[in-house]
Design a protein around this motif. Sequence first.
Motif, PDB file in Angstrom:
ATOM      1  N   TYR A 210     -10.328  -8.817  13.796  1.00  0.00           N
ATOM      2  CA  TYR A 210     -11.373  -8.986  14.660  1.00  0.00           C
ATOM      3  C   TYR A 210     -10.916 -10.390  15.470  1.00  0.00           C
ATOM      4  O   TYR A 210     -10.737 -10.944  15.606  1.00  0.00           O
ATOM      5  CB  TYR A 210     -12.946  -9.891  13.910  1.00  0.00           C
ATOM      6  N   VAL A 214     -12.129  -8.806  21.393  1.00  0.00           N
ATOM      7  CA  VAL A 214     -13.916  -8.512  21.522  1.00  0.00           C
ATOM      8  C   VAL A 214     -14.041 -10.340  21.120  1.00  0.00           C
ATOM      9  O   VAL A 214     -15.420 -10.633  21.572  1.00  0.00           O
ATOM     10  CB  VAL A 214     -14.416  -8.742  19.471  1.00  0.00           C
ATOM     11  N   GLU A 217     -15.971 -12.037  24.178  1.00  0.00           N
ATOM     12  CA  GLU A 217     -16.740 -11.634  24.545  1.00  0.00           C
ATOM     13  C   GLU A 217     -18.237 -11.832  24.277  1.00  0.00           C
ATOM     14  O   GLU A 217     -19.020 -12.008  25.489  1.00  0.00           O
ATOM     15  CB  GLU A 217     -16.338  -9.805  23.869  1.00  0.00           C
ATOM     16  N   LEU A 275     -19.210  -3.150  16.452  1.00  0.00           N
ATOM     17  CA  LEU A 275     -17.822  -3.293  16.125  1.00  0.00           C
ATOM     18  C   LEU A 275     -18.005  -1.658  16.751  1.00  0.00           C
ATOM     19  O   LEU A 275     -18.429  -0.765  16.226  1.00  0.00           O
ATOM     20  CB  LEU A 275     -17.098  -3.908  15.411  1.00  0.00           C
ATOM     21  N   ALA A 321     -10.889  -3.759  15.636  1.00  0.00           N
ATOM     22  CA  ALA A 321     -11.786  -3.919  16.922  1.00  0.00           C
ATOM     23  C   ALA A 321     -11.989  -3.948  18.279  1.00  0.00           C
ATOM     24  O   ALA A 321     -11.240  -4.414  18.532  1.00  0.00           O
ATOM     25  CB  ALA A 321     -13.067  -5.455  16.467  1.00  0.00           C
ATOM     26  N   GLY A 323     -14.309  -3.178  20.403  1.00  0.00           N
ATOM     27  CA  GLY A 323     -16.161  -3.330  22.039  1.00  0.00           C
ATOM     28  C   GLY A 323     -16.422  -4.352  20.207  1.00  0.00           C
ATOM     29  O   GLY A 323     -16.450  -4.047  19.502  1.00  0.00           O
ATOM     30  N   VAL A 324     -17.643  -4.024  20.826  1.00  0.00           N
ATOM     31  CA  VAL A 324     -18.545  -5.119  20.524  1.00  0.00           C
ATOM     32  C   VAL A 324     -19.713  -5.666  21.217  1.00  0.00           C
ATOM     33  O   VAL A 324     -19.784  -5.394  22.869  1.00  0.00           O
ATOM     34  CB  VAL A 324     -18.499  -6.804  20.240  1.00  0.00           C
TER      35      VAL A 324
END
Length: 340
Positions: A210, A214, A217, A275, A321, A323-324
């Motif tokens: 992580y 991300v 964001e 995620l 990861a 995108g979130v």
Amino acid sequence: MTARPTGRTSDRSAARTTARSAGRPIPVIIDCDTGVDDALALLFAVRHPGLDLRAVTCVAGNTDVDGVVRNTLTVLEQAGAPGIPVARGAERPLIESVRVARHVHGEDGMADLGLPAPTRTPVDVDAVTLLRREILASPHPVTLIPTAPLTNIALLLRTHPEVVRNIERIVFMGGAVATGNATPVAEFNVWHDPEAAAILLTAGVPITMYGLDVFKEVLVPAADVQRLRTSPEPRLRMAGELLAHRDPATSGDPTPTGGLGDAGAVCAVVDPEGLTTELLPVEVSLAPGPTRGQTVVDRRPRPGESEIHHGTREQPLVDVALGVDVERYVKLWLTAVEGV
């Protein structure tokens, strides 16, 4: 020549823990350097019914290790969870000198809010001993959530490799695919102890990274931050002030947004569907110079000239990861912390 593993969208069922699929709380241990956003992560872990926080271990990072222990105990008491064992860990990286981030988190590591000193003390064993004890004693495999430099975890894996048999997954906050913060290419937690991060990647258990891609964001809207800051409950006021301190903007807005930061990694354990990840080869740059501490994530669809001419190297595969779902994680965190 061994074929190079290529990235693919991670199987979401594999990212779920056995505990979650069985409907019982997920046993977790957080290794942290509390820190403003580590505090937000601890608040969520204590309050969410889907998590069984078995222990917290402390390492130097955002502030010195004794300050981290103090901050951790204070947050747990404020959250109403004084009984969770807390242990003091490494006071410096494996090789580097300690390099704290008080310029980000305040002189006390907790935004200089003047929070009360804790009334209890850490357990009488070191972090590595507590990690081993709690992992092996757990009736179900444990998920480790390091939100700090990875020194304690590296020492654990090297000293007690038998623990991997009862580790479900490691979800760590660290690294970056694109841009760093400690350097142009290196994220702070990995940069602070690159050798420890390299050891983590060879743990032999599923790993989720992580990273900053991300991390930066997930922002709590200004109205929610202000509501928390004016709450009659000390726990929620603390959360609001911590979020306000983690405002990623520089406009001086009196009602800032607040970055969840490390807390997003804990949200990812509860709700991995929030995620978007790819299973990709990752390695840590250990050489001196401007790339030291970089997490080199190989997103190429096929081998390049280097592999064609020199052969491939085995690299750990990590769920990275990329995108979130911001709204989903913000709602998840607020619901747990506010007890709605």
